[in-house]
Each structure stands twice: as structure tokens, then as C-alpha cells.
Design an enzyme around this catalytic site. Sequence first.
Site, PDB file in Angstrom:
ATOM      1  N   ASP A  83       0.821  -1.208   0.000  1.00 21.97           N
ATOM      2  CA  ASP A  83       0.000   0.000   0.000  1.00 21.97           C
ATOM      3  C   ASP A  83       0.857   1.261   0.000  1.00 21.97           C
ATOM      4  O   ASP A  83       1.468   1.603   1.010  1.00 21.97           O
ATOM      5  CB  ASP A  83      -0.897  -0.033   1.247  1.00 21.97           C
ATOM      6  CG  ASP A  83      -1.785   1.179   1.373  1.00 21.97           C
ATOM      7  OD1 ASP A  83      -2.023   1.861   0.357  1.00 21.97           O
ATOM      8  OD2 ASP A  83      -2.249   1.448   2.506  1.00 21.97           O
ATOM      9  N   SER A  86      -0.038   4.239   2.749  1.00 23.02           N
ATOM     10  CA  SER A  86       0.259   4.184   4.182  1.00 23.02           C
ATOM     11  C   SER A  86       1.721   3.786   4.337  1.00 23.02           C
ATOM     12  O   SER A  86       2.390   3.457   3.352  1.00 23.02           O
ATOM     13  CB  SER A  86      -0.663   3.186   4.903  1.00 23.02           C
ATOM     14  OG  SER A  86      -0.426   1.859   4.463  1.00 23.02           O
ATOM     15  N   ASN A  88       3.152   1.876   7.337  1.00 25.76           N
ATOM     16  CA  ASN A  88       3.490   0.896   8.366  1.00 25.76           C
ATOM     17  C   ASN A  88       3.253  -0.526   7.878  1.00 25.76           C
ATOM     18  O   ASN A  88       2.367  -0.776   7.059  1.00 25.76           O
ATOM     19  CB  ASN A  88       2.651   1.112   9.622  1.00 25.76           C
ATOM     20  CG  ASN A  88       3.055   2.348  10.391  1.00 25.76           C
ATOM     21  OD1 ASN A  88       2.518   3.435  10.159  1.00 25.76           O
ATOM     22  ND2 ASN A  88       3.998   2.197  11.297  1.00 25.76           N
ATOM     23  N   TRP A  90       2.048  -4.129   9.329  1.00 28.50           N
ATOM     24  CA  TRP A  90       1.450  -4.827  10.465  1.00 28.50           C
ATOM     25  C   TRP A  90       0.859  -6.156  10.014  1.00 28.50           C
ATOM     26  O   TRP A  90       0.423  -6.306   8.872  1.00 28.50           O
ATOM     27  CB  TRP A  90       0.416  -3.979  11.192  1.00 28.50           C
ATOM     28  CG  TRP A  90      -0.834  -3.638  10.428  1.00 28.50           C
ATOM     29  CD1 TRP A  90      -1.093  -2.493   9.735  1.00 28.50           C
ATOM     30  CD2 TRP A  90      -2.013  -4.453  10.294  1.00 28.50           C
ATOM     31  NE1 TRP A  90      -2.349  -2.551   9.175  1.00 28.50           N
ATOM     32  CE2 TRP A  90      -2.941  -3.734   9.499  1.00 28.50           C
ATOM     33  CE3 TRP A  90      -2.370  -5.721  10.773  1.00 28.50           C
ATOM     34  CZ2 TRP A  90      -4.194  -4.244   9.175  1.00 28.50           C
ATOM     35  CZ3 TRP A  90      -3.625  -6.232  10.438  1.00 28.50           C
ATOM     36  CH2 TRP A  90      -4.512  -5.482   9.649  1.00 28.50           C
ATOM     37  N   TYR A 124      -8.989   3.702  12.714  1.00 30.43           N
ATOM     38  CA  TYR A 124      -9.864   3.467  11.576  1.00 30.43           C
ATOM     39  C   TYR A 124     -11.264   3.956  11.915  1.00 30.43           C
ATOM     40  O   TYR A 124     -11.564   4.281  13.064  1.00 30.43           O
ATOM     41  CB  TYR A 124      -9.894   1.974  11.202  1.00 30.43           C
ATOM     42  CG  TYR A 124      -8.602   1.475  10.614  1.00 30.43           C
ATOM     43  CD1 TYR A 124      -8.258   1.757   9.305  1.00 30.43           C
ATOM     44  CD2 TYR A 124      -7.713   0.729  11.372  1.00 30.43           C
ATOM     45  CE1 TYR A 124      -7.069   1.304   8.753  1.00 30.43           C
ATOM     46  CE2 TYR A 124      -6.518   0.268  10.833  1.00 30.43           C
ATOM     47  CZ  TYR A 124      -6.201   0.560   9.518  1.00 30.43           C
ATOM     48  OH  TYR A 124      -5.030   0.120   8.990  1.00 30.43           O
ATOM     49  N   ASP A 261      -2.088   5.677  -5.382  1.00 31.94           N
ATOM     50  CA  ASP A 261      -2.302   4.806  -4.221  1.00 31.94           C
ATOM     51  C   ASP A 261      -2.586   3.369  -4.659  1.00 31.94           C
ATOM     52  O   ASP A 261      -3.680   3.052  -5.106  1.00 31.94           O
ATOM     53  CB  ASP A 261      -3.470   5.358  -3.400  1.00 31.94           C
ATOM     54  CG  ASP A 261      -3.679   4.614  -2.089  1.00 31.94           C
ATOM     55  OD1 ASP A 261      -3.030   3.575  -1.883  1.00 31.94           O
ATOM     56  OD2 ASP A 261      -4.501   5.081  -1.278  1.00 31.94           O
ATOM     57  N   THR A 264      -5.703   1.365  -3.059  1.00 29.15           N
ATOM     58  CA  THR A 264      -7.074   1.783  -3.316  1.00 29.15           C
ATOM     59  C   THR A 264      -7.520   1.218  -4.660  1.00 29.15           C
ATOM     60  O   THR A 264      -6.866   1.439  -5.677  1.00 29.15           O
ATOM     61  CB  THR A 264      -7.186   3.324  -3.331  1.00 29.15           C
ATOM     62  OG1 THR A 264      -6.850   3.818  -2.031  1.00 29.15           O
ATOM     63  CG2 THR A 264      -8.587   3.767  -3.688  1.00 29.15           C
TER      64      THR A 264
END
Length: 373
Positions: A83, A86, A88, A90, A124, A261, A264
Site C-alpha cells: 500500500d 500508508s 506501516n 502490520w 480506523y 495509491d 485503493t
Amino acid sequence: RNTMMSKLFLAALATAATAAPTKIPLAKDHNPERSLAHEHWLLKSKYGVHDPQPVPITNYMNAQYYGPIQLGTPAQDFKVIFDTGSSNLWVPGTKPWLLNHPRRYHSDKSSTYTKDGRAFKIQYGSGALQGVVDEDVMTLGGATARVQFGESTKEPGIQWQVAQFDGICGLGWPTIAVDGLEPPFFKLMDQKAVSKGSFAFYLTGTPGEGSELVLGGTDPAHHSGDFHYVPVTRKGYWQVLGDKVTVGGESVGTNIQAVIDSGTSLNAFPKSVAAAINAKLGCTPNFAGECMWKTCPAAGSLPDLVLTMGGKDFALSQEDYILNIQGVCLSGFMGLDVPPPLGPVWIFGDVFMRRWYTEFDVTNARVGFAAAK
């Protein structure tokens, strides 16, 4: 154990530093049980748009591109969304309420795990994804580096339960990273695990295999012609200046801030713009934020949308921006008003990137585009 870890890690780095660009296969999630309304929810969450109304998640479908990543020693496999919107990394942890995840990170099973222990939290729309920060070895394709990442212990809302991926690997800039954690690709660069400070996406429109993320360069087999580069205007998202956007030759925006992006599925424009475009295309909006046609438009009957950047036009035809889902045609344009200071922005997602092979150049702070093939 530390000595052995160091030797193995340094050996991996030495090999990776001289290697050719790393190619990572991507799979396309095409699940009719997940709707574009779910996509809308994810988008609003990521860009800080908070809507007090719940969003239905079971209409038509959602499409996401995910690929393999390994954490720890021995390697633990995960499927993550790569992505650029963003920053990070996780993955799910081992708390009892995450048992629905088939793949979860077990720190106690990794010989290269180092405890960090700081709280990790991403907000979120339905609540906060919470967890702890871990440190371990990450492998993407053949590239390996030590990274800090979030191990989730709480994932809010049913939206995550229907996802076909395990976590997210953010490829944005450090300025938008939660807890100031350095993004994974920047770690690969710092530790000389990639030969070049750029990465590129090739996204197909066919469910299943065939798409590709390249680390450390581009793949000439997937594009034609030269790249056209535009500078990054703001190092957060991959944000660039768009000279103008036209539909059928008529302007719908000038001097826009465009975000490229990969996380998306659609193109998300300011609500008034998206509504005007969809009205011009003749689709009808529904309660879930989707815009559809009663009958799929005839081939070649709708105008192109053209984004101009740095004086060069990048067109999307109706074949590019209409999603035909089991015979139902949906518009690839949705409305999203991103508030200041991050917005307003125009988000160009996978609908755009399928047509235009995209290189994200960290070293030179620019984005390059070439026709995909």
C-alpha cells in the site's frame, strides 16, 4: 545465538545488495462477498474521513492486490496489501480473539525476534487497530532487512474478518508512519538490500496471478515506451501535481494534488467532482456509494478521462474505468472529501495503475509512468 544471527543476516545483505531487482508476484482478490462499499470504508479510514453512518459491506465485490511476505526465522508466511497510501507494516498476532486469522505472527517461534514492546495503534473509522511493536527479519522476494512492525492484538469491526489478506505493508513516506517507525522499503534501502531506491507495480485486470511488484527498479517486460516522471510535491502519500483532469475534453479540475495509491481499488475524487463525472457517464448512484448502469454501456460509447501531469496526458478509457462484475457494470470513480491538512486530494488507485505502469522513486522523490502492456 546472536553471533549466528549476525552472520546469517550479514550474508543475506551481502547477497541482496548485488542482486538484480526483486520481483514479487501479486494475486488479485476478487470476492463478490466484499463490496465497493467496503472499499469506501477502508478509504475513509486511511485518509482520516470519519462518517458517523455505518457502511454496508455485502453488495458486489472488492478487488485488492496482495502478495507474500515473510517474517522471522524460520520464516512465517503472510499475505499483505502493498500500500503506497500508508507507511506501516502490520500483521495479526496470536491473541485469542484473532483465531479467525489462518496466519498469525508467533514471536516465540522466531530466533531473530527482538522485543520492542511499545504500543501500536492505527485509527480506523470503526475504531482503533491496536497491538505492540515488534522487531524481526523481513523478507520480500529475495530482499531481507530487519524491520519494526505492528503485531495486532485487536482489529476493529467485521471489515477485517472478511478480508482476504493478513495485514498491510505500507510503502509511503516516513512522515505518515505511526509511532515514527521507518517504513519497510526504507529499511531495505538503509540496509542495502535493494540495488536501487525505487519500486514499481504491474497490475493486471485478471483475478489470480500475473501482477507484480518489483523492488529496486522496473521490469521492461511490463511497459512500453519511456517513463515520464513528475516530482513528489509532499512526502507523505505519493503525491504529485496534476495540471488538469478532463472528461471528454471538458475540464473537471486544474492544478490538483493527485495521490497515486496502490492500496485503493478505485479512483476517489472530491465528492462534487465524482458526482459530476458519474452523471456525465450516465450511471446511477445507490445507497452504498456505488454508481452503476442498468445496462452495461456499449463499447466506445463513453468519453476518456485524462489526467495531465508535467504536460503529458494519461488517459483512461471506459474499458479502464468501468468494472464489470458478473455482468453488473460499476463506475471506477467514487466520491471522497479528504479534509485539510491532508486534503483535498484526488486519489488515483488501481483503476489508473492497471493502465499505467508506475515507478515510485524514493531516491529522486518522483513518480514515473509508462504505458502498461
